[in-house]
Design an enzyme around this catalytic site. Sequence first.
Site, PDB file in Angstrom:
ATOM      1  N   THR A   1      51.232  12.906 -10.967  1.00 60.88           N
ATOM      2  CA  THR A   1      50.165  13.422 -11.823  1.00 60.88           C
ATOM      3  C   THR A   1      49.351  14.418 -11.004  1.00 60.88           C
ATOM      4  O   THR A   1      48.710  14.037 -10.025  1.00 60.88           O
ATOM      5  CB  THR A   1      49.284  12.254 -12.305  1.00 60.88           C
ATOM      6  OG1 THR A   1      50.117  11.329 -13.009  1.00 60.88           O
ATOM      7  CG2 THR A   1      48.167  12.738 -13.208  1.00 60.88           C
TER       8      THR A   1
ATOM      9  N   LYS B   1      60.326   0.614   3.664  1.00 57.31           N
ATOM     10  CA  LYS B   1      60.667   0.610   2.239  1.00 57.31           C
ATOM     11  C   LYS B   1      62.159   0.914   2.046  1.00 57.31           C
ATOM     12  O   LYS B   1      62.861   0.248   1.297  1.00 57.31           O
ATOM     13  CB  LYS B   1      59.842   1.711   1.544  1.00 57.31           C
ATOM     14  CG  LYS B   1      59.229   1.289   0.239  1.00 57.31           C
ATOM     15  CD  LYS B   1      58.328   2.374  -0.328  1.00 57.31           C
ATOM     16  CE  LYS B   1      57.003   1.792  -0.721  1.00 57.31           C
ATOM     17  NZ  LYS B   1      56.149   2.689  -1.484  1.00 57.31           N
TER      18      LYS B   1
ATOM     19  N   LEU C   1      43.298  -1.280 -27.920  1.00 58.30           N
ATOM     20  CA  LEU C   1      42.021  -1.717 -28.504  1.00 58.30           C
ATOM     21  C   LEU C   1      41.750  -3.165 -28.099  1.00 58.30           C
ATOM     22  O   LEU C   1      41.253  -3.950 -28.895  1.00 58.30           O
ATOM     23  CB  LEU C   1      42.053  -1.573 -30.030  1.00 58.30           C
ATOM     24  CG  LEU C   1      41.937  -0.152 -30.574  1.00 58.30           C
ATOM     25  CD1 LEU C   1      42.030  -0.144 -32.094  1.00 58.30           C
ATOM     26  CD2 LEU C   1      40.634   0.535 -30.128  1.00 58.30           C
TER      27      LEU C   1
ATOM     28  N   CYS D   1      46.246   4.559 -12.203  1.00 55.40           N
ATOM     29  CA  CYS D   1      46.188   5.847 -12.907  1.00 55.40           C
ATOM     30  C   CYS D   1      44.849   6.151 -13.565  1.00 55.40           C
ATOM     31  O   CYS D   1      44.213   7.152 -13.222  1.00 55.40           O
ATOM     32  CB  CYS D   1      47.296   5.913 -13.950  1.00 55.40           C
ATOM     33  SG  CYS D   1      48.931   5.978 -13.197  1.00 55.40           S
TER      34      CYS D   1
HETATM   35  N1  LIG Z   1      52.142   3.971 -11.048  1.00 53.18           N
HETATM   36  C1  LIG Z   1      52.161   4.375 -12.302  1.00 53.18           C
HETATM   37  O1  LIG Z   1      52.150   3.580 -13.247  1.00 53.18           O
HETATM   38  C2  LIG Z   1      52.205   5.846 -12.622  1.00 53.18           C
HETATM   39  C3  LIG Z   1      52.498   6.253 -13.933  1.00 53.18           C
HETATM   40  C4  LIG Z   1      52.556   7.609 -14.205  1.00 53.18           C
HETATM   41  C5  LIG Z   1      52.307   8.535 -13.213  1.00 53.18           C
HETATM   42  N2  LIG Z   1      52.004   8.111 -11.947  1.00 53.18           N
HETATM   43  C6  LIG Z   1      51.781   9.130 -10.924  1.00 53.18           C
HETATM   44  O2  LIG Z   1      52.945   9.212 -10.109  1.00 53.18           O
HETATM   45  C7  LIG Z   1      52.598   9.510  -8.752  1.00 53.18           C
HETATM   46  C8  LIG Z   1      53.152   8.439  -7.823  1.00 53.18           C
HETATM   47  O3  LIG Z   1      52.532   7.204  -8.139  1.00 53.18           O
HETATM   48  P1  LIG Z   1      53.101   5.818  -7.595  1.00 53.18           P
HETATM   49  O4  LIG Z   1      52.305   4.752  -8.250  1.00 53.18           O
HETATM   50  O5  LIG Z   1      54.588   5.819  -7.731  1.00 53.18           O
HETATM   51  O6  LIG Z   1      52.697   5.955  -6.045  1.00 53.18           O
HETATM   52  P2  LIG Z   1      53.154   5.049  -4.802  1.00 53.18           P
HETATM   53  O7  LIG Z   1      52.037   5.075  -3.854  1.00 53.18           O
HETATM   54  O8  LIG Z   1      53.686   3.738  -5.311  1.00 53.18           O
HETATM   55  O9  LIG Z   1      54.403   5.835  -4.189  1.00 53.18           O
HETATM   56  C9  LIG Z   1      54.325   7.047  -3.523  1.00 53.18           C
HETATM   57  C10 LIG Z   1      55.394   7.044  -2.437  1.00 53.18           C
HETATM   58  O10 LIG Z   1      55.525   8.345  -1.894  1.00 53.18           O
HETATM   59  C11 LIG Z   1      55.838   8.239  -0.518  1.00 53.18           C
HETATM   60  N3  LIG Z   1      55.591   9.542   0.121  1.00 53.18           N
HETATM   61  C12 LIG Z   1      54.417  10.186   0.298  1.00 53.18           C
HETATM   62  N4  LIG Z   1      54.623  11.384   0.900  1.00 53.18           N
HETATM   63  C13 LIG Z   1      55.958  11.513   1.066  1.00 53.18           C
HETATM   64  C14 LIG Z   1      56.798  12.528   1.619  1.00 53.18           C
HETATM   65  N5  LIG Z   1      56.305  13.677   2.092  1.00 53.18           N
HETATM   66  N6  LIG Z   1      58.132  12.316   1.661  1.00 53.18           N
HETATM   67  C15 LIG Z   1      58.646  11.159   1.180  1.00 53.18           C
HETATM   68  N7  LIG Z   1      57.913  10.167   0.647  1.00 53.18           N
HETATM   69  C16 LIG Z   1      56.588  10.342   0.582  1.00 53.18           C
HETATM   70  C17 LIG Z   1      54.960   7.099  -0.058  1.00 53.18           C
HETATM   71  O11 LIG Z   1      55.413   6.532   1.156  1.00 53.18           O
HETATM   72  C18 LIG Z   1      55.077   6.134  -1.251  1.00 53.18           C
HETATM   73  O12 LIG Z   1      56.132   5.215  -1.064  1.00 53.18           O
HETATM   74  C19 LIG Z   1      51.076   9.616  -8.740  1.00 53.18           C
HETATM   75  O13 LIG Z   1      50.711  10.947  -8.900  1.00 53.18           O
HETATM   76  C20 LIG Z   1      50.659   8.810  -9.958  1.00 53.18           C
HETATM   77  O14 LIG Z   1      49.430   9.233 -10.482  1.00 53.18           O
HETATM   78  C21 LIG Z   1      51.970   6.794 -11.633  1.00 53.18           C
END
Ligand SMILES: NC(=O)c1ccc[n+]([C@@H]2O[C@H](COP(=O)([O-])OP(=O)(O)OC[C@H]3O[C@@H](n4cnc5c(N)ncnc54)[C@H](O)[C@@H]3O)[C@@H](O)[C@H]2O)c1
EC number: 1.1.1.22
Length: 442
Positions: A122, A35, A257, A267
């Site tokens: 989250t 990545k 809606l 999520c």
């Molecule tokens: N995707 C959404 O629309 C959205 C919206 C609001 C909140 N969230 C919340 O945000 C959080 C992340 O979601 P996302 O969709 O971005 O996840 P994702 O899976 O796209 O990204 C998470 C990233 O974290 C990296 N990672 C994990 N452990 C790590 C570490 N120790 N050091 C460095 N990198 C590490 C992974 O390799 C991955 O690239 C979740 O809790 C999700 O619920 C997501």
Amino acid sequence: MRVAMIGTGYVGLVSGACFSDFGHDVVCVDKDASKIERLEQNIMPIYEPGLDALVEKNVKAGRLAFTTDLAKAVPGADAVFIAVGTPSRRGDGHADLSYVYAAAEEIAAAITTYTVVVTKSTVPVGTGAEVEAIIQKVRPDLKPGVHFSVASNPEFLREGAAIDDFKRPDRVVVGAQDDKARETMKELYRPLYINETPIVFTNRVTSELIKYAANAFLATKITFINEMADLCEKVGANVQQVAKGIGLDGRIGSKFLHAGPGYGGSCFPKDTLALVRTAQQHESPVRIVEQVVEINADRKKAMINRVRAMAGGDLSGKTIAVLGLTFKPNTDDMRDSPSLDLVPALIDAGATVRAHDPEGMEEAKKLLPDALVYCDGPYQAMEGADIAVILTEWTNYRALDLDRVKSLLSAPKIVDLRNVYDPAQMERDGFEYSSIGRPTTS
Ligand SMILES: NC(=O)c1ccc[n+]([C@@H]2O[C@H](COP(=O)([O-])OP(=O)(O)OC[C@H]3O[C@@H](n4cnc5c(N)ncnc54)[C@H](O)[C@@H]3O)[C@@H](O)[C@H]2O)c1
């Protein structure tokens, strides 16, 4: 200000790029080396409109950098955001916090100056306190509120509109336990302060709960209109007009809606389930959300019945064109998408499935059965198919050349699970057409 963003996924990458665009110095960290390599060549690891240009601009300006080395990004940072995944824990539906806690340990070891460690992921109520305890365990020399603080700053962006949502949010929520953390967070979000974006300052647990309450409420709203749609079908009413009729009431609001095949995405499914588990654990069950979780899972499984009905009761030997695989348009995210229920069920029922999605097919290949045939466009998917199913409302499925569709399908049959077309128009055009909560033509 100096910011380290731990986790460079949908949330971390968008938040990091936007903070750098606010003028902060941001380093985005991910342990996925491929990545980071791609990002260094300005190749986005996800599809999000406008993200490549925003990243390129801020990298060129020297405000945004990428690394796999957390230990280099954290020292000297004013704020370190944890934006790693919090998926459902296998078996029980609780949020899996192992990535958050692992990141907290690594961050603790690298802190050199006063730093606010912020959970943007989250995370359930109490996680901030646990992160604080982990940091203290790893670094007994650091005192909370003096050498570091742990704050909560949940993210509300929507994939597909993420940059605009981050830069022009309805509100920002910050949960902090001390003034030092509040001041740092105020400074970080100063550009939004100037825009008069409401910033809700509260304590950590309240902030953590706000995120789950928001997602559970939205999931409930969708589930409510989905059930109204089913009732509309039984009584001959039109769910879009019901939605309009209730949505114009300011207390209800017109958003969320849209009846459909059930909510999916990264999520709502996991967050509703995690809230149910947290509430059960505290012996204060949220029964309405328990129902929402169950109804939505059943709904996604039941969508095949609509295709089967259009096929005259038997899907074996039929060819079905599925348009759209991602859980919504303008993203490549396949997590918990309704296609993950429908496509395998169609194949199990003996159908051949030909699918197209503008951005999701790479991800889909990892999650859907090998028997699925991927096509270059919607028209190729419909070539010789018995039924076309519209599963995601991508713009290019909204204005299909219906004469061409008719000539490609073996019979003019469309199951529209997103209510993209007008049933009366489809009838005039000679289609057998079914949609959600509106009259069916045949
Ligand atoms: N995707 C959404 O629309 C959205 C919206 C609001 C909140 N969230 C919340 O945000 C959080 C992340 O979601 P996302 O969709 O971005 O996840 P994702 O899976 O796209 O990204 C998470 C990233 O974290 C990296 N990672 C994990 N452990 C790590 C570490 N120790 N050091 C460095 N990198 C590490 C992974 O390799 C991955 O690239 C979740 O809790 C999700 O619920 C997501």
